[in-house]
Structures are given as C-alpha cells and as structure tokens.
Design an enzyme around this catalytic site. Sequence first.
Site, PDB file in Angstrom:
ATOM      1  N   LYS A   1       0.838  -1.203   0.000  1.00  0.00           N
ATOM      2  CA  LYS A   1       0.000   0.000   0.000  1.00  0.00           C
ATOM      3  C   LYS A   1       0.873   1.254   0.000  1.00  0.00           C
ATOM      4  O   LYS A   1       1.702   1.445   0.895  1.00  0.00           O
ATOM      5  CB  LYS A   1      -0.913   0.001   1.238  1.00  0.00           C
ATOM      6  CG  LYS A   1      -1.704   1.306   1.432  1.00  0.00           C
ATOM      7  CD  LYS A   1      -2.627   1.244   2.645  1.00  0.00           C
ATOM      8  CE  LYS A   1      -3.255   2.610   2.935  1.00  0.00           C
ATOM      9  NZ  LYS A   1      -4.136   2.586   4.131  1.00  0.00           N
TER      10      LYS A   1
ATOM     11  N   ASP B   1      -2.656  10.157   3.849  1.00  0.00           N
ATOM     12  CA  ASP B   1      -4.050   9.750   4.013  1.00  0.00           C
ATOM     13  C   ASP B   1      -4.766  10.727   4.936  1.00  0.00           C
ATOM     14  O   ASP B   1      -4.682  10.613   6.159  1.00  0.00           O
ATOM     15  CB  ASP B   1      -4.113   8.316   4.578  1.00  0.00           C
ATOM     16  CG  ASP B   1      -5.546   7.836   4.761  1.00  0.00           C
ATOM     17  OD1 ASP B   1      -6.475   8.511   4.246  1.00  0.00           O
ATOM     18  OD2 ASP B   1      -5.733   6.776   5.395  1.00  0.00           O
TER      19      ASP B   1
ATOM     20  N   LYS C   1     -10.274  12.686   8.391  1.00  0.00           N
ATOM     21  CA  LYS C   1      -9.803  12.264   9.709  1.00  0.00           C
ATOM     22  C   LYS C   1      -9.778  13.463  10.658  1.00  0.00           C
ATOM     23  O   LYS C   1      -9.653  14.599  10.216  1.00  0.00           O
ATOM     24  CB  LYS C   1      -8.368  11.721   9.593  1.00  0.00           C
ATOM     25  CG  LYS C   1      -8.260  10.356   8.954  1.00  0.00           C
ATOM     26  CD  LYS C   1      -6.808   9.903   8.901  1.00  0.00           C
ATOM     27  CE  LYS C   1      -6.660   8.543   8.242  1.00  0.00           C
ATOM     28  NZ  LYS C   1      -7.339   7.453   8.939  1.00  0.00           N
TER      29      LYS C   1
ATOM     30  N   ASP D   1       1.556   6.289   5.720  1.00  0.00           N
ATOM     31  CA  ASP D   1       0.609   5.335   5.138  1.00  0.00           C
ATOM     32  C   ASP D   1       1.139   4.684   3.848  1.00  0.00           C
ATOM     33  O   ASP D   1       0.431   3.914   3.211  1.00  0.00           O
ATOM     34  CB  ASP D   1      -0.728   6.048   4.873  1.00  0.00           C
ATOM     35  CG  ASP D   1      -1.925   5.126   4.996  1.00  0.00           C
ATOM     36  OD1 ASP D   1      -1.765   4.030   5.573  1.00  0.00           O
ATOM     37  OD2 ASP D   1      -3.010   5.492   4.507  1.00  0.00           O
TER      38      ASP D   1
ATOM     39  N   ASP E   1     -12.241   6.971   3.847  1.00  0.00           N
ATOM     40  CA  ASP E   1     -11.013   6.732   4.615  1.00  0.00           C
ATOM     41  C   ASP E   1     -10.580   5.260   4.557  1.00  0.00           C
ATOM     42  O   ASP E   1      -9.477   4.922   4.959  1.00  0.00           O
ATOM     43  CB  ASP E   1     -11.229   7.176   6.069  1.00  0.00           C
ATOM     44  CG  ASP E   1      -9.919   7.380   6.812  1.00  0.00           C
ATOM     45  OD1 ASP E   1      -8.863   7.348   6.143  1.00  0.00           O
ATOM     46  OD2 ASP E   1      -9.964   7.570   8.038  1.00  0.00           O
TER      47      ASP E   1
ATOM     48  N   ARG F   1      -7.782  -0.506   0.931  1.00  0.00           N
ATOM     49  CA  ARG F   1      -8.337  -1.720   0.296  1.00  0.00           C
ATOM     50  C   ARG F   1      -8.768  -1.446  -1.131  1.00  0.00           C
ATOM     51  O   ARG F   1      -8.772  -2.345  -1.973  1.00  0.00           O
ATOM     52  CB  ARG F   1      -9.480  -2.263   1.168  1.00  0.00           C
ATOM     53  CG  ARG F   1     -10.618  -1.327   1.347  1.00  0.00           C
ATOM     54  CD  ARG F   1     -11.504  -1.704   2.535  1.00  0.00           C
ATOM     55  NE  ARG F   1     -10.949  -1.286   3.820  1.00  0.00           N
ATOM     56  CZ  ARG F   1     -11.540  -1.499   4.991  1.00  0.00           C
ATOM     57  NH1 ARG F   1     -12.684  -2.171   5.054  1.00  0.00           N
ATOM     58  NH2 ARG F   1     -10.985  -1.075   6.101  1.00  0.00           N
TER      59      ARG F   1
HETATM   60  N1  BES Z   1      -4.247   4.328   6.939  1.00  0.00           N
HETATM   61  C1  BES Z   1      -5.412   4.099   7.710  1.00  0.00           C
HETATM   62  C2  BES Z   1      -5.176   3.096   8.841  1.00  0.00           C
HETATM   63  C3  BES Z   1      -4.473   3.600  10.046  1.00  0.00           C
HETATM   64  C4  BES Z   1      -5.081   4.492  10.892  1.00  0.00           C
HETATM   65  C5  BES Z   1      -3.233   3.129  10.367  1.00  0.00           C
HETATM   66  C6  BES Z   1      -4.437   4.925  12.031  1.00  0.00           C
HETATM   67  C7  BES Z   1      -2.599   3.535  11.501  1.00  0.00           C
HETATM   68  C8  BES Z   1      -3.190   4.436  12.335  1.00  0.00           C
HETATM   69  C9  BES Z   1      -6.540   3.556   6.837  1.00  0.00           C
HETATM   70  O1  BES Z   1      -6.560   4.047   5.551  1.00  0.00           O
HETATM   71  C10 BES Z   1      -7.798   3.943   7.484  1.00  0.00           C
HETATM   72  O2  BES Z   1      -8.061   5.114   7.555  1.00  0.00           O
HETATM   73  N2  BES Z   1      -8.564   2.984   7.945  1.00  0.00           N
HETATM   74  C11 BES Z   1      -9.766   3.249   8.612  1.00  0.00           C
HETATM   75  C12 BES Z   1     -10.771   2.221   8.175  1.00  0.00           C
HETATM   76  C13 BES Z   1     -12.162   2.506   8.617  1.00  0.00           C
HETATM   77  C14 BES Z   1     -12.687   3.730   7.910  1.00  0.00           C
HETATM   78  C15 BES Z   1     -13.029   1.317   8.324  1.00  0.00           C
HETATM   79  C16 BES Z   1      -9.510   3.159  10.121  1.00  0.00           C
HETATM   80  O3  BES Z   1      -8.738   2.303  10.546  1.00  0.00           O
HETATM   81  O4  BES Z   1     -10.050   3.984  10.838  1.00  0.00           O
HETATM   82 ZN    ZN Z   2      -4.805   4.700   4.783  1.00  0.00          ZN
HETATM   83 MN    MN Z   3      -7.646   5.850   5.444  1.00  0.00          MN
END
Ligand code: BES
Ligand code: ZN
Ligand code: MN
Length: 497
Positions: free
Chosen positions: A267, A272, A279, A290, A349, A353
């Site tokens: 990835k 992000d 966020k 990220d 967010d 995936r």
């Molecule tokens: N890059 C983030 C995951 C992440 C968040 C890694 C905080 C480390 C610390 C990912 O793209 C993301 O935002 N995932 C969301 C998914 C949710 C919207 C289902 C998450 O983990 O909040």
């Molecule tokens: Zn992300």
């Molecule tokens: Mn994200």
Amino acid sequence: MEYAAKSGNPEKQRVACVIVGVFDYRRLSEAAEALDKASGGVISAVLRRGDLDGKANQTLLLHNLPHTLCDRVLLVGCGKEREFDGVRYREVLRTALKALRQCSARDGFSYLASLPVRGHDLGWKLRETVLASEALAYRFRAAKDDEGRDARLRSLTMGVDSRRTLEEAENHLRTAEAIAAGTLMARHLGNLPPNVCTPTYLAEQALALAAADPAVTAKILETADMEALGMGALLSVARGSRQPPKLIVLEYGADRDETRPIALVGKGVTFDSGGISLKPGAAMDEMKFDMCGAASVLGTFKAVSQMKLPIHLVGIVPASENLPDGNASKPGDIVTSMAGKTIEILNTDAEGRLLLCDALTYARRYEPEVIIDIATLTGACVIALGHHASGLYSNDATLAKALLAAGEATGDRAWQMPLWPEYQKALDSNFADMANVGGREGGSITAACFLWRFVEDQRWAHLDIAGTAWKSGKDKGATGRPVPLLVEYLMQQVARA
Ligand code: BES
Ligand code: ZN
Ligand code: MN
C-alpha cells in the site's frame, strides 16, 4: 559503517574499544577472561569492587588496560548465563552498541557474537549485530549538530572463534548489510515528508532500483494505463489529489522464468487525510507513514538485489494520495474494480483496500506462487495487537506458518488473525457487490476479508502493519518493518528450494 569478522585474542586487537560480556553474577565470558588474564586481573578486581555484577544491560568502560593493545574495554552485563536467549542477546547488543557510540571510539571490536545463544547460530548473531548497529547509526537528518559524537564510529569488527569460520562470517555480514540497507531504505522513505515522498517520488525510487541492477526492472503505469485496465477502485482514491497516482511494477530475477514468482504488493498512500470522510486533526501528520507497505516492498527489493538472492520476485505498489477535493470520491459512490466487482464506498477513509484490490487483481496476472500484501490498513489492527506484532491473515496455512517463523527469527514478529468466511457478511451492500467498510467490530478482519474477495483461491497472505511500521511520541519515526520479516521469508524459500 564497515563490518568485518576476525579471529584472535582480545588483548591483541589494536582498536579503540573491545566489547566483552560479563554474566550475572560476576562471571566473565571467555573474551573477558582473556583480557583479565592479560591485564593481570584488572577486570576481576573491578568486579570485586562491585562496579558491575553482570546484570543485563549494565555497562562499564575501562581505559588503558595493561598488556592489551586496545584503548578501551567495554564490559557489558549479559544477565544470567542460562537465561541468555535471542531476546536477551538483542537487548544486550543494543545496549553495548549504544555505549560504544557514546564514547569517542572510531572502531570497535565486539566479542558478543562468540557468546552461545540458545537456538541461534553465528549467522543470526552477526545479522542481528549489523541490523542493530545500522539502526542506531541512522538519522533522518544526516548531520544534526547535537549528535555529532555519533559520527565517530566507522567500523565494527566481530570476533569469531576460529579462522575456519571467517569466510562464512564474512558472507553473513554481507547478507546482513543488504538486509540493513533494505530496512533503512524503507525507514527513510517512511520518514520523508509527504510533500517530498509523493507517488511520483516512489516511482522514481523504483526506477532507481532498476537502474542500479540489471536483474531489476521497473515499469510505471500512469492514470491512462490504469483506466485502460479498468482499475476503477484504485483510481477513485486518486480523484481528490493533484498528484497523479502511479502503479509501480518491479520485477527481479525474471530470467528465472521457469519458476513462478513471489509477488509483494504494498500500500502506497503517501498521505491519508481520510478524503471526504476526513480524519480528525490530531496526529494527522502520521498519515505520511501510510506508504510504509510500499516502502517495505521497495526495501525488500533493495535487499534482495544487493544480496543477489536467487529468486523470482514481483513487486506491485499502488501509490496515491487520499485527499478531499471537489472531485474526490464521496460516501455512497459506487466504483467498478478491475476484477469487475462493484464497490460502494461508504467511507473514503477505507482507501487502502480500494488501491489494493486492483493491485491484487493485477498481481494475479503473473501467476505468482504466492502473493503477500503489506499495508498500514487499519487502526483496528493497532487496537487488537498494539505495536509489537503485525497482523497476519492468510488463506494458506503453509504460507502463514512460514511468515510467522520468519517474524520470530528476526524479531519482526507477526500474529495470525482469523480469516473466516463468517466475517464476510459485514461487507454486504444493498447497492453494490460489496461495501468498502464493515463497521467498527473486527475492523482489521473485515478489511482482510475485503482483500480476500479479490485473491480468491490464489495462495495469499496479508500483513496489516498499521501498528508496527512506525513509532509515535518522542521516538516518532518509521521502523523499516516488515523488511526483516520479508527478506527472511524469501531467504528461507531459497534455502528450501
Ligand atoms: N491508513 C489508515 C489506517 C491507520 C489508521 C493506520 C491509524 C494507523 C493508524 C486507513 O486508511 C484507514 O483510515 N482505515 C480506517 C478504516 C475505517 C474507515 C473502516 C480506520 O482504521 O479507521
Ligand atoms: Zn490509509
Ligand atoms: Mn484511510
């Protein structure tokens, strides 16, 4: 830093600092014993005074030991001899190397690798030494004044028991240098600010790897190429960004085309923000990390190319920013992936995936033996496992076992999480083949389930490195993980073949 192996007595080494171990309670290691004898009992006298008992991670620096050729001797407490295992070795090593860097020695000679460590061979001990040393030497800013003293150390030599093991030891050191170079590359890419480390920058890094080694080729797919391939999921992430997305395709050892490749998919979200599902502001800067999955793929290629590992490897990095904009994806948008499956984007967010599903579909074109994807995919994985283990998911027990073992061997550990069809229901959508989020519960698992839908029966593993790729707080910075795990896995595959 230069690393070498040498046999011979500690009192005969003409260096700035010799490192020897002392076990608890006041038990000299073989090398410490030799120095003690040569100096007429200076070390045992110091221990008798009580300045060091040998408890783990104690250190004591001695100067001008009589009848020795070194300027200093660094005594390092190793703890109880029967408790001296891999974990303890690593800890003590770090302590010793830190102390070595703190004195103004230009060269060091360590006898720690000649201590027996339960369950580990010389190669492992040398590898750990080089990795720890390089990790301590790394600074994001090449020259920081207050850390100027660090710059003194130039070489580290490791004492080995006999001349017969020298050549073997030198080979281990070259391998270790390659792993360290790959790990540091991943770490550095992770640390770069997101206005520098863009998708285009990552693509340039891939091209540079290819330019440096004829065994590596790099191909960069642009927006138009991805449109032609029907990568609607990947492209939807990039819509909100001014930076063009890139699909980086690396290949190593393609001349070994009699073998199916191993494919690594990383990835590469270079920032992000969450997109329209923005966020919160706190610690948002950390979302520059990220792209650490992508960095681990590039770093693994660097290591493999430097050590000339006989393997056929494909690396695929979908790279994009995730930003809000008038043209960005909105919650409710439905996109069609390269595989033809439709996805309702309920949360912009959950972009990783969306990038990965198309990258995985693309990876399947290479008919790989296995696909391993590496992604800072979910905050939920950090909640589940904290910062010590990466989350491992796999549809293949043999692959999972090999990756777990590689993690144990390197200390770059992973922990297997359930990949069960029961979790798939969470991704049901009334409007498309699937939704891109499955709710808060089991968030790391449902993310893995989403990816699973695109690999189907292809042997595959997914590493969620959200908790391991970087550190927050005062030690904020990328770790280079899981390059050590990945390279160890690849080396094991070669050893088995
Ligand atoms: N890059 C983030 C995951 C992440 C968040 C890694 C905080 C480390 C610390 C990912 O793209 C993301 O935002 N995932 C969301 C998914 C949710 C919207 C289902 C998450 O983990 O909040
Ligand atoms: Zn992300
Ligand atoms: Mn994200």
